[in-house]
Enzyme design. Structure first.
Site, PDB file in Angstrom:
ATOM      1  N   ASP A   1       0.836  -1.174   0.057  1.00  0.00           N
ATOM      2  CA  ASP A   1       0.072   0.060   0.087  1.00  0.00           C
ATOM      3  C   ASP A   1       0.768   1.177   0.068  1.00  0.00           C
ATOM      4  OD1 ASP A   1      -2.816   1.087   0.722  1.00  0.00           O
ATOM      5  OD2 ASP A   1      -1.792   1.912   1.762  1.00  0.00           O
TER       6      ASP A   1
ATOM      7  N   TYR B   1       2.736   9.739   0.035  1.00  0.00           N
ATOM      8  CA  TYR B   1       3.867   9.250   0.815  1.00  0.00           C
ATOM      9  C   TYR B   1       5.142   9.479   0.493  1.00  0.00           C
ATOM     10  CZ  TYR B   1      -0.509   6.407   2.757  1.00  0.00           C
ATOM     11  OH  TYR B   1      -1.601   5.824   3.116  1.00  0.00           O
TER      12      TYR B   1
ATOM     13  N   LYS C   1      -3.013   5.786  -4.115  1.00  0.00           N
ATOM     14  CA  LYS C   1      -3.894   6.915  -3.789  1.00  0.00           C
ATOM     15  C   LYS C   1      -3.839   8.364  -4.578  1.00  0.00           C
ATOM     16  CE  LYS C   1      -3.984   4.552   0.670  1.00  0.00           C
ATOM     17  NZ  LYS C   1      -2.425   4.354   1.138  1.00  0.00           N
TER      18      LYS C   1
ATOM     19  N   HIS D   1      -7.989   9.303  -2.021  1.00  0.00           N
ATOM     20  CA  HIS D   1      -7.364   9.141  -0.655  1.00  0.00           C
ATOM     21  C   HIS D   1      -8.119   9.870   0.458  1.00  0.00           C
ATOM     22  CE1 HIS D   1      -2.951   9.160   1.111  1.00  0.00           C
ATOM     23  NE2 HIS D   1      -3.816   8.922   2.067  1.00  0.00           N
TER      24      HIS D   1
END
Ligand code: A2P
Length: 329
Positions: A57, A62, A92, A125
Site C-alpha cells: 500500500d 507518502y 492513492k 485518498h
C-alpha cells in the site's frame, strides 16, 4: 534464489466487486513513514517480499511509490518474484489532484513512479479537494467542495483504460459513499479507513457489507503515534491479557481480530521480524470471550481531517466540516 512460494500463499485473498479486479491478499504492508528514507523503504519492501507479503500500500503523498517500485523490480531480478502479477499494489490520489481533469494524469505519474503498467487498486485518498500544488498538510484556505460525480467518473475511466484494475476510496464515511454510489457505474471496490480494536467502525462496516464494498484497515495497530497521545492498541491492557493467554503478541491479536471481521489489514512495519509476525495470524482463532472483551474496548479515533490533514493556520471557510471525515458512527 527460489521464489518464497509457501510464504506467498500465507495471506488468504478476497475477491473485489470490480470487473477486472484481482483478488486482494488480506494482509498488506503499509509504507507510510515520516520522515521518508528512500533506501529504508526499499529495503523494508524487499524484506516484506522475502517473508511473504504480496500486497503493498502506497500513495502519491507518502513519497513511497518510487522505492516500492524499485524494490519490486529488484525482487523480480533476484527471482523472489516470478512476475509483477504476483503483487497487489494500491496507490492513492492526493487531495490537490481531486479535480476531474487531474485524476488520470495523477495516476499516470503514480505509474511512472512505480515503473508499473497498472495499479491493482487506485483510491481517492480523502473526500477532500484543495486547490494548489500537492502538499501535506493541506492549507485550509485552499479547500474547495469536492466534485464527487466528475471525480468518480474520472476514476472509472482509469479502470476502463486498464491503468487501475480496481478503484475505490479512503477515509469515506457512509454519507460520502452515498454520494459516490448515487452516480457510480462502477461502484467503489474498497473503502480504506482507520480501523482497529480501539476504533472498530461498526456502522461503516455494516454499510459497506450491505453494498459489497470491501473494507481495508489502516492503522490496524493504532498507527505511529499520529496524535502524540500514545497507542490505544499496542498499549491496550485487554489486548495484552488476550495475547498472553493465546501465546501471541498484542499486534497479532489486533490483526487477527480485524481479519475475523472480514477486513484487510494494511499494517506498517519496516522490521523483518515484525513483518513476519504480522503474517502469522491465519492458523489460530480468538475465542468468543476474547471477542466480547475486545468489543468493550473504549473507542477513540486518531486520524481527523481537522487535526492532521489541514494545517492549523488560516480560516476554514469553503468546506462544511460535516463534509469532512470528522463525523463518524
Ligand atoms: P516498526 O516499523 O518499527 O515495526 P500501524 O500499522 O497501525 O500504522 O502501526 C505501525 C506501528 O506499529 C509502527 O510504528 C510499527 O513499527 C509498529 N509495529 C508493526 N508491527 C508490529 C508488531 N508486530 N509488534 C509491535 N509493533 C509493530
Amino acid at each position: 534464489m527460489a521464489s518464497t512460494g509457501t510464504a506467498a500463499a500465507a495471506a488468504p485473498q478476497v475477491a473485489l466487486q470490480s470487473g477486472d479486479a484481482r483478488p486482494m491478499p488480506m494482509v498488506g504492508m503499509g509504507t507510510v513513514q515520516f520522515p521518508l528514507v528512500h533506501e529504508a523503504t526499499k529495503n523494508a519492501v524487499l524484506a516484506a517480499i522475502e517473508v511473504g507479503f504480496r500486497h503493498f500500500d502506497t500513495a502519491f503523498m507518502y513519497g513511497t511509490e518510487k522505492p516500492l517500485g524499485e524494490a519490486a523490480a529488484e525482487a523480480l531480478r533476484r527471482g523472489l518474484l516470478q512476475s509483477r502479477e504476483e503483487l497487489f499494489v494500491t496507490s492513492k490520489l492526493w487531495c490537490s489532484q481531486n479535480h476531474p481533469d487531474l485524476v488520470l494524469p495523477s495516476l499516470r505519474e503514480t505509474l511512472k513512479n512505480l515503473e508499473m503498467e497498472y495499479v491493482d487498486l487506485y483510491l481517492i485518498h480523502w473526500p477532500v479537494c484543495v486547490n494548489g500544488p500537492p502538499r501535506f498538510p493541506n492549507k485550509k484556505e485552499d479547500a474547495v467542495p469536492l466534485d464527487f460525480e466528475d471525480v468518480w467518473r474520472a476514476m472509472e475511466e482509469c479502470q476502463r483504460l486498464g491503468l487501475a484494475k480496481a478503484i475505490g476510496v479512503s477515509n469515506f464515511t457512509t454519507k460520502h459513499l452515498d454520494r459516490i454510489l448515487a452516480v457510480a457505474t462502477i461502484p467503489p471496490a474498497v473503502n480504506q479507513v482507520e480501523l482497529n480494536p480501539a476504533w472498530q467502525q461498526r456502522t461503516l462496516r455494516a454499510y459497506c457489507a450491505d453494498r459489497g464494498i470491501h473494507v481495508a484497515a489502516y492503522s490496524p495497530l493504532g498507527g505511529q503515534n499520529w496524535d502524540g497521545q500514545g497507542n490505544a492498541v499496542l498499549d491496550s491492557v485487554v489486548l495484552a491479557e488476550i495475547a498472553k493467554a493465546r501465546g501471541k503478541t498484542v499486534a497479532q491479536v489486533a490483526l487477527r481480530w480485524i481479519h475475523e471481521q472480514g477486513v484487510t489489514c494494511i499494517v506498517k512495519s519496516y522490521n523483518k521480524e515484525r513483518l513476519k509476525q504480522n503474517l502469522e495470524i491465519f492458523d489460530w482463532e480468538l475465542t468468543e470471550e476474547d471477542r466480547f472483551k475486545i468489543s468493550q474496548i473504549p473507542q477513540k479515533k486518531v486520524i481527523k481531517a481537522t487535526s492532521g490533514l489541514f494545517s492549523e493556520e488560516g480560516e476554514f471557510t469553503s468546506v462544511d466540516p460535516a463534509e469532512l471525515n470528522i463525523v463518524e458512527e
